[in-house]
Design an enzyme around this catalytic site. Structure first.
Site, PDB file in Angstrom:
ATOM      1  CB  THR A 164       9.229  64.540  96.613  1.00 36.83           C
ATOM      2  OG1 THR A 164       9.175  62.619  96.285  1.00 36.83           O
ATOM      3  CG2 THR A 164      10.671  65.006  96.310  1.00 36.83           C
ATOM      4  CG  ASP A 165       8.734  59.105  97.399  1.00 32.67           C
ATOM      5  OD1 ASP A 165       9.593  60.112  97.059  1.00 32.67           O
ATOM      6  OD2 ASP A 165       8.868  58.381  97.761  1.00 32.67           O
ATOM      7  CD  GLU A 166      12.470  61.615  93.606  1.00 34.11           C
ATOM      8  OE1 GLU A 166      13.347  62.198  93.094  1.00 34.11           O
ATOM      9  OE2 GLU A 166      11.851  60.785  92.265  1.00 34.11           O
ATOM     10  CE1 TYR A 201      11.698  67.267  91.368  1.00 36.05           C
ATOM     11  CE2 TYR A 201      11.860  65.242  92.545  1.00 36.05           C
ATOM     12  CZ  TYR A 201      11.056  66.374  91.688  1.00 36.05           C
ATOM     13  OH  TYR A 201       9.927  65.787  92.563  1.00 36.05           O
ATOM     14  CE  LYS A 213       9.057  69.233  95.311  1.00 39.86           C
ATOM     15  NZ  LYS A 213       8.134  69.987  94.855  1.00 39.86           N
TER      16      LYS A 213
HETATM   17  P1  NAD Z   1       4.891  68.336  85.967  1.00 45.50           P
HETATM   18  O1  NAD Z   1       6.535  68.057  85.330  1.00 45.50           O
HETATM   19  O2  NAD Z   1       4.132  66.720  85.241  1.00 45.50           O
HETATM   20  O3  NAD Z   1       4.796  69.277  86.210  1.00 45.50           O
HETATM   21  C1  NAD Z   1       4.601  70.423  86.217  1.00 45.50           C
HETATM   22  C2  NAD Z   1       4.377  71.724  86.014  1.00 45.50           C
HETATM   23  O4  NAD Z   1       4.474  73.514  86.773  1.00 45.50           O
HETATM   24  C3  NAD Z   1       3.952  72.049  84.355  1.00 45.50           C
HETATM   25  O5  NAD Z   1       2.468  72.653  84.653  1.00 45.50           O
HETATM   26  C4  NAD Z   1       4.625  73.276  84.903  1.00 45.50           C
HETATM   27  O6  NAD Z   1       4.779  74.096  82.373  1.00 45.50           O
HETATM   28  C5  NAD Z   1       4.832  74.173  85.618  1.00 45.50           C
HETATM   29  N1  NAD Z   1       6.031  74.788  85.818  1.00 45.50           N
HETATM   30  C6  NAD Z   1       7.086  74.665  86.099  1.00 45.50           C
HETATM   31  N2  NAD Z   1       7.991  75.570  86.234  1.00 45.50           N
HETATM   32  C7  NAD Z   1       7.281  76.848  86.143  1.00 45.50           C
HETATM   33  C8  NAD Z   1       7.185  77.945  86.797  1.00 45.50           C
HETATM   34  N3  NAD Z   1       8.541  78.477  86.842  1.00 45.50           N
HETATM   35  N4  NAD Z   1       6.666  78.836  86.898  1.00 45.50           N
HETATM   36  C9  NAD Z   1       4.904  78.227  87.096  1.00 45.50           C
HETATM   37  N5  NAD Z   1       4.718  76.976  86.667  1.00 45.50           N
HETATM   38  C10 NAD Z   1       6.124  76.168  86.249  1.00 45.50           C
HETATM   39  O7  NAD Z   1       5.147  67.665  87.529  1.00 45.50           O
HETATM   40  P2  NAD Z   1       4.365  66.699  88.613  1.00 45.50           P
HETATM   41  O8  NAD Z   1       4.411  65.749  87.976  1.00 45.50           O
HETATM   42  O9  NAD Z   1       2.972  67.245  88.319  1.00 45.50           O
HETATM   43  O10 NAD Z   1       5.022  67.290  90.211  1.00 45.50           O
HETATM   44  C11 NAD Z   1       3.595  67.936  90.599  1.00 45.50           C
HETATM   45  C12 NAD Z   1       4.333  68.135  92.331  1.00 45.50           C
HETATM   46  O11 NAD Z   1       4.163  67.397  92.447  1.00 45.50           O
HETATM   47  C13 NAD Z   1       6.384  69.035  91.764  1.00 45.50           C
HETATM   48  O12 NAD Z   1       6.091  69.694  92.838  1.00 45.50           O
HETATM   49  C14 NAD Z   1       7.005  67.796  91.795  1.00 45.50           C
HETATM   50  O13 NAD Z   1       7.865  68.138  93.019  1.00 45.50           O
HETATM   51  C15 NAD Z   1       5.143  66.920  93.221  1.00 45.50           C
HETATM   52  N6  NAD Z   1       5.510  65.726  93.369  1.00 45.50           N
HETATM   53  C16 NAD Z   1       5.243  64.941  91.953  1.00 45.50           C
HETATM   54  C17 NAD Z   1       5.199  62.890  91.865  1.00 45.50           C
HETATM   55  C18 NAD Z   1       5.106  62.483  90.785  1.00 45.50           C
HETATM   56  O14 NAD Z   1       5.192  61.266  90.864  1.00 45.50           O
HETATM   57  N7  NAD Z   1       5.528  62.861  89.119  1.00 45.50           N
HETATM   58  C19 NAD Z   1       5.374  63.218  93.551  1.00 45.50           C
HETATM   59  C20 NAD Z   1       6.160  63.591  94.270  1.00 45.50           C
HETATM   60  C21 NAD Z   1       5.448  64.692  94.833  1.00 45.50           C
HETATM   61  O1  TDX Z   2      13.251  55.417  80.897  1.00 41.77           O
HETATM   62  C1  TDX Z   2      13.021  55.501  81.788  1.00 41.77           C
HETATM   63  N1  TDX Z   2      13.964  53.552  82.227  1.00 41.77           N
HETATM   64  C2  TDX Z   2      14.078  53.934  84.086  1.00 41.77           C
HETATM   65  O2  TDX Z   2      14.554  52.306  84.188  1.00 41.77           O
HETATM   66  C3  TDX Z   2      12.969  56.399  83.597  1.00 41.77           C
HETATM   67  C4  TDX Z   2      12.347  57.575  82.395  1.00 41.77           C
HETATM   68  C5  TDX Z   2      13.115  55.993  84.212  1.00 41.77           C
HETATM   69  N2  TDX Z   2      13.869  55.142  84.373  1.00 41.77           N
HETATM   70  C6  TDX Z   2      13.525  54.262  86.778  1.00 41.77           C
HETATM   71  C7  TDX Z   2      14.075  55.509  87.150  1.00 41.77           C
HETATM   72  C8  TDX Z   2      13.430  55.197  88.508  1.00 41.77           C
HETATM   73  O3  TDX Z   2      13.907  54.567  89.337  1.00 41.77           O
HETATM   74  O4  TDX Z   2      12.151  53.898  86.674  1.00 41.77           O
HETATM   75  C9  TDX Z   2      11.870  54.919  87.915  1.00 41.77           C
HETATM   76  C10 TDX Z   2      11.083  56.116  87.767  1.00 41.77           C
HETATM   77  O5  TDX Z   2      11.249  57.191  87.170  1.00 41.77           O
HETATM   78  P1  TDX Z   2      11.248  58.197  86.829  1.00 41.77           P
HETATM   79  O6  TDX Z   2       9.436  58.032  86.219  1.00 41.77           O
HETATM   80  O7  TDX Z   2      12.004  59.383  86.652  1.00 41.77           O
HETATM   81  O8  TDX Z   2      10.686  58.880  88.338  1.00 41.77           O
HETATM   82  P2  TDX Z   2      11.305  58.535  89.891  1.00 41.77           P
HETATM   83  O9  TDX Z   2      12.716  59.502  89.954  1.00 41.77           O
HETATM   84  O10 TDX Z   2      10.842  57.414  90.974  1.00 41.77           O
HETATM   85  O11 TDX Z   2      10.777  60.515  90.013  1.00 41.77           O
HETATM   86  C11 TDX Z   2       9.665  60.766  90.717  1.00 41.77           C
HETATM   87  O12 TDX Z   2       8.775  60.267  91.285  1.00 41.77           O
HETATM   88  C12 TDX Z   2       9.122  60.927  92.709  1.00 41.77           C
HETATM   89  C13 TDX Z   2       8.509  62.287  89.750  1.00 41.77           C
HETATM   90  O13 TDX Z   2       9.453  62.224  88.371  1.00 41.77           O
HETATM   91  C14 TDX Z   2       9.472  63.208  91.029  1.00 41.77           C
HETATM   92  O14 TDX Z   2       9.031  63.835  90.141  1.00 41.77           O
HETATM   93  C15 TDX Z   2       8.874  62.593  91.707  1.00 41.77           C
HETATM   94  O15 TDX Z   2       9.125  63.315  93.161  1.00 41.77           O
END
Ligand code: NAD
Ligand code: TDX
Length: 339
Positions: free
Chosen positions: A125-127, A153, A157
């Protein structure tokens, strides 16, 4: 080609499985997922009968189960999406983030070393780069930006990324890492900003914006992320990190207002609530490397992607209604009840 996709019952992993089965009908795709609160088997219903797809319920931290799967399937590649992914939950309880995100990554890579693979891909992730100031729009995260994390988190990562690079250097494991900005699209779990706001607005419930809503995220349609990972695992250079982002920076408050407008809901639903602890101000990716090396560019414009996403939530109420009527209610009350 046999690929194990971990975390494939979650948001991005499931979209990646659909992309791969559709684009490569002769590939065998195995989803390894332990179905935490964020994993939903119903998400994978449409591919369950595909003979080239298999679902295995196990944790990536379970060494025995992971080794057994490698012995059965002899995978060529691993794409690791499995993670605890929600920043707010990591602030409440960091431990499971360390277990899954760091230890789980190590177990998967140990299996790769033991049985041999052609590629281990880590979805990061970019985080891991921390945040950028709002008054420096000229700054972007490149692959050279130092790791500088803010939340449990992002630290977990980043820890995983460092391990992946260590396994490459020490053991010669053929790895790649991608660091993507915020995704949005179908099957996004309702705890995250965009689906939470869509679902609350549909119920005429308050829309809880943290702080002043000025924080900036760089939003990418999930399919574009999946296409980027597809390019990296096939054509990316081993040992390299690739940033993925859409050059689509938006403040949270603007996102919430767009959702109100699209759904015909009043902005008076917007409620400013206590800020997230350690809240990152701005994320912004420079995707030059993946563009120059692999020809990747985001294809879906936000204006179109957000409409498609909102329509998806309108058309798939049964998917999210099941989720928000369970354990999620307790989560919501705990996170937002006294905020
Ligand atoms: P999500 O929370 O929607 O899904 C995570 C999945 O992983 C779920 O199906 C969960 O059951 C499974 N999981 C969790 N712990 C596990 C374990 N111990 N063993 C096997 N499975 C397990 O997450 P997402 O948003 O789809 O993110 C997927 C990946 O992408 C993550 O690694 C996250 O860090 C990365 N990522 C997400 C975003 C975003 O915006 N959502 C952005 C950049 C990177
Ligand atoms: O109720 C809310 N109100 C609010 O203002 C929630 C849930 C979020 N927010 C804000 C927090 C953040 O600035 O919105 C922004 C986005 O929040 P999230 O959806 O929780 O995402 P973020 O924290 O940016 O992280 C996401 O992007 C990077 C994913 O959850 C991560 O898994 C990924 O790595």
């Amino acid at each position: 080609m046999t690929i194990i996709v971990t975390g494939g019952a979650g948001f991005i992993g499931s979209n990646f499985i659909f992309h791969m089965l559709n684009k490569y009908p002769d590939y065998r795709i195995i989803c390894l997922d332990c179905l935490t609160y964020a994993g939903n088997l119903s998400t994978l219903a449409k591919v369950m009968d595909n003979p080239n797809f298999r679902f295995v319920k196990a944790s990536i931290t379970d060494r025995e189960a992971v080794y057994k799967l490698f012995e059965e399937e002899h995978p060529d590649m691993i794409v690791n999406f499995a993670a605890e992914s929600h920043v707010d939950r990591s602030i409440e309880n960091p431990e499971v983030f360390l277990d899954t995100n760091i230890k789980g990554t190590a177990v998967l890579m140990d299996a790769c070393r033991k049985y041999g693979i052609t590629r281990y891909h880590q979805v990061s992730t970019d985080e891991v780069y921390g945040d950028l100031p709002l008054d420096r729009p000229d700054l972007f995260f490149t692959e050279e930006t130092p790791i500088h994390t803010s939340s449990p988190y992002s630290s977990s990562k980043a820890g995983a990324d460092l391990l992946v690079q260590a396994y490459h250097r020490t053991y010669g494991l053929p790895v790649t890492i991608s660091r993507c900005s915020n995704n949005y699209g179908p099957y996004h779990f309702p705890e995250k900003l965009i689906p939470l706001m869509i679902i609350n607005a549909l119920h005429d419930k308050p829309l809880p914006v943290y702080g002043k809503g000025e924080n900036v995220r760089d939003w990418l349609y999930v399919e574009d992320h999946c296409k980027a990972i597809d390019l990296i695992i096939h054509n990316g250079r081993v040992g390299e990190v690739y940033n993925i982002g859409g050059h689509n920076e938006m403040t949270n408050i603007d996102i919430v207002k767009i959702i109100c407008r699209e759904l015909g809901k009043p902005e008076s639903l917007i409620t400013y609530v206590a800020d997230r602890k350690g809240h990152d101000m701005r994320y912004a990716i420079d995707p030059t490397k993946i563009h120059n090396e692999l020809g990747w560019l985001p294809e879906t414009k936000f204006a179109n992607g957000i409409k498609k996403t909102i329509q998806w939530y309108l058309d798939h109420k049964e998917w999210w209604e099941t989720i928000i009527s369970g354990e999620y209610e307790n989560y919501y009350e705990k996170m937002y009840g006294n905020r």
